[in-house]
Design a protein around this motif. Sequence first.
Motif, PDB file in Angstrom:
ATOM      1  N   GLY A 146       0.856  -1.182   0.000  1.00 19.54           N
ATOM      2  CA  GLY A 146       0.000   0.000   0.000  1.00 19.54           C
ATOM      3  C   GLY A 146       0.892   1.232   0.000  1.00 19.54           C
ATOM      4  N   LEU A 147       0.548   2.228  -0.807  1.00 19.12           N
ATOM      5  CA  LEU A 147       1.376   3.422  -0.965  1.00 19.12           C
ATOM      6  C   LEU A 147       0.597   4.674  -0.572  1.00 19.12           C
ATOM      7  CD1 LEU A 147       2.812   2.356  -4.409  1.00 19.12           C
ATOM      8  CD2 LEU A 147       4.070   2.405  -2.246  1.00 19.12           C
ATOM      9  N   ASN A 148       1.151   5.451   0.341  1.00 23.42           N
ATOM     10  CA  ASN A 148       0.535   6.694   0.784  1.00 23.42           C
ATOM     11  C   ASN A 148       1.232   7.841   0.068  1.00 23.42           C
ATOM     12  OD1 ASN A 148      -0.831   8.698   2.110  1.00 23.42           O
ATOM     13  ND2 ASN A 148       0.125   8.341   4.093  1.00 23.42           N
ATOM     14  N   CYS A 149       0.777   8.126  -1.132  1.00 24.79           N
ATOM     15  CA  CYS A 149       1.385   9.178  -1.950  1.00 24.79           C
ATOM     16  C   CYS A 149       0.333   9.685  -2.932  1.00 24.79           C
ATOM     17  CB  CYS A 149       2.605   8.639  -2.690  1.00 24.79           C
ATOM     18  SG  CYS A 149       3.462   9.873  -3.677  1.00 24.79           S
ATOM     19  N   LYS A 150       0.022  10.959  -2.841  1.00 25.23           N
ATOM     20  CA  LYS A 150      -1.043  11.539  -3.675  1.00 25.23           C
ATOM     21  C   LYS A 150      -0.595  11.867  -5.093  1.00 25.23           C
ATOM     22  CE  LYS A 150      -3.363  13.368   0.346  1.00 25.23           C
ATOM     23  NZ  LYS A 150      -3.783  14.524   1.109  1.00 25.23           N
ATOM     24  N   THR A 151       0.701  11.780  -5.372  1.00 30.56           N
ATOM     25  CA  THR A 151       1.207  12.197  -6.687  1.00 30.56           C
ATOM     26  C   THR A 151       1.526  11.031  -7.620  1.00 30.56           C
ATOM     27  OG1 THR A 151       3.469  12.316  -5.839  1.00 30.56           O
ATOM     28  CG2 THR A 151       2.141  14.348  -5.736  1.00 30.56           C
ATOM     29  N   LEU A 152       1.148   9.823  -7.252  1.00 26.85           N
ATOM     30  CA  LEU A 152       1.419   8.671  -8.126  1.00 26.85           C
ATOM     31  C   LEU A 152       0.543   8.751  -9.373  1.00 26.85           C
ATOM     32  CD1 LEU A 152       1.593   5.774  -5.524  1.00 26.85           C
ATOM     33  CD2 LEU A 152       3.498   6.852  -6.711  1.00 26.85           C
ATOM     34  N   GLU A 153       1.164   8.535 -10.510  1.00 31.71           N
ATOM     35  CA  GLU A 153       0.416   8.536 -11.764  1.00 31.71           C
ATOM     36  C   GLU A 153      -0.164   7.147 -12.021  1.00 31.71           C
ATOM     37  OE1 GLU A 153       2.519  10.224 -15.056  1.00 31.71           O
ATOM     38  OE2 GLU A 153       3.389  11.819 -13.826  1.00 31.71           O
ATOM     39  N   ALA A 154      -1.269   7.115 -12.742  1.00 26.08           N
ATOM     40  CA  ALA A 154      -1.926   5.843 -13.066  1.00 26.08           C
ATOM     41  C   ALA A 154      -0.956   4.930 -13.811  1.00 26.08           C
ATOM     42  CB  ALA A 154      -3.163   6.101 -13.915  1.00 26.08           C
ATOM     43  N   HIS A 155      -1.024   3.653 -13.502  1.00 23.16           N
ATOM     44  CA  HIS A 155      -0.183   2.644 -14.127  1.00 23.16           C
ATOM     45  C   HIS A 155      -0.953   1.323 -14.054  1.00 23.16           C
ATOM     46  CE1 HIS A 155       3.145  -0.207 -14.628  1.00 23.16           C
ATOM     47  NE2 HIS A 155       3.808   0.789 -15.193  1.00 23.16           N
ATOM     48  N   MET A 166      -5.997   5.176   4.147  1.00 27.41           N
ATOM     49  CA  MET A 166      -4.609   5.212   4.608  1.00 27.41           C
ATOM     50  C   MET A 166      -3.631   5.237   3.443  1.00 27.41           C
ATOM     51  SD  MET A 166      -4.490   5.194   7.937  1.00 27.41           S
ATOM     52  CE  MET A 166      -2.989   4.439   8.481  1.00 27.41           C
ATOM     53  N   CYS A 167      -4.022   4.679   2.312  1.00 24.91           N
ATOM     54  CA  CYS A 167      -3.161   4.642   1.130  1.00 24.91           C
ATOM     55  C   CYS A 167      -3.960   5.106  -0.083  1.00 24.91           C
ATOM     56  CB  CYS A 167      -2.642   3.225   0.890  1.00 24.91           C
ATOM     57  SG  CYS A 167      -1.526   2.650   2.170  1.00 24.91           S
ATOM     58  N   GLN A 168      -3.261   5.708  -1.028  1.00 26.49           N
ATOM     59  CA  GLN A 168      -3.908   6.161  -2.254  1.00 26.49           C
ATOM     60  C   GLN A 168      -3.795   5.130  -3.379  1.00 26.49           C
ATOM     61  OE1 GLN A 168      -1.847   8.538  -0.452  1.00 26.49           O
ATOM     62  NE2 GLN A 168      -3.815   8.975   0.483  1.00 26.49           N
ATOM     63  N   ALA A 169      -2.911   4.150  -3.205  1.00 25.31           N
ATOM     64  CA  ALA A 169      -2.726   3.126  -4.237  1.00 25.31           C
ATOM     65  C   ALA A 169      -2.177   1.856  -3.604  1.00 25.31           C
ATOM     66  CB  ALA A 169      -1.768   3.617  -5.319  1.00 25.31           C
ATOM     67  N   THR A 170      -2.431   0.737  -4.270  1.00 28.94           N
ATOM     68  CA  THR A 170      -1.829  -0.528  -3.862  1.00 28.94           C
ATOM     69  C   THR A 170      -1.330  -1.248  -5.107  1.00 28.94           C
ATOM     70  OG1 THR A 170      -3.883  -1.819  -4.039  1.00 28.94           O
ATOM     71  CG2 THR A 170      -3.400  -0.833  -1.893  1.00 28.94           C
ATOM     72  N   THR A 171      -0.418  -2.154  -4.882  1.00 35.51           N
ATOM     73  CA  THR A 171       0.033  -3.053  -5.934  1.00 35.51           C
ATOM     74  C   THR A 171       0.379  -4.373  -5.264  1.00 35.51           C
ATOM     75  OG1 THR A 171       1.508  -3.306  -7.846  1.00 35.51           O
ATOM     76  CG2 THR A 171       2.485  -2.358  -5.857  1.00 35.51           C
ATOM     77  N   ARG A 172       0.384  -5.432  -6.033  1.00 27.66           N
ATOM     78  CA  ARG A 172       0.710  -6.754  -5.492  1.00 27.66           C
ATOM     79  C   ARG A 172       1.870  -7.344  -6.275  1.00 27.66           C
ATOM     80  NH1 ARG A 172      -5.058  -9.661  -4.037  1.00 27.66           N
ATOM     81  NH2 ARG A 172      -5.787  -8.008  -2.640  1.00 27.66           N
TER      82      ARG A 172
END
Length: 195
Positions: A146-155, A166-172
């Motif tokens: 889980g990533l807490n960062c508002k500036t991540l671009e879509a991928h 708590m997080c703005q994005a996740t990846t597995r």
Amino acid sequence: MADPQQALLTQLKNIQTRSGKSIAQLLEALAASGKTKHGEKRSWLMEQYGLGHGDANTVVHFVDKPLPALDGSVPAAAAAEPAGDPLDAIYTGKKAALRPLHDALMARIAALGGFEIAPKKTYLSLRRSKQFAMVGPATATEVEVGLNCKTLEAHPRLKLLAPGGMCQATTRISSLAEIDDSLMSWIAQAYQAAA
């Protein structure tokens, strides 16, 4: 990897410093508040003592549990039992095979610089001035980040989450090959955003 028990002790000491109350005093006040649900207790601590979400959550986790000695000594009740590695409880059963993948990822994250590790029941919270990432098993074959960062671009590898969490994005990830430059770039962005 940093010592999770030492990270918890540091967090508890910081909570005491910020609130001006001992953890025992916070727990007494919480008991007197009449709040019964975990989320209500956490919100009450945040409102009454100005604690952040993670700090209030940590205090609530000690309701009806023994507190660790904040001077680094081992309380008499705990001396009979080995503390153990919290990752042993997180990566158990079918998820045990993911532990080497977790360890490899944490080694790469450690190269970014200093941060605290706050073990939770099912994941590790990684914190600087605030949480920047969460790492733990999502399934028997995947570790979730889980990533807490508002500036991540879509991928395509990122799952963007609704605001307010708590997080703005996740990846597995399911293999060492996925601990690649893209993943480390996203984690580094979250790490920098938490400075």
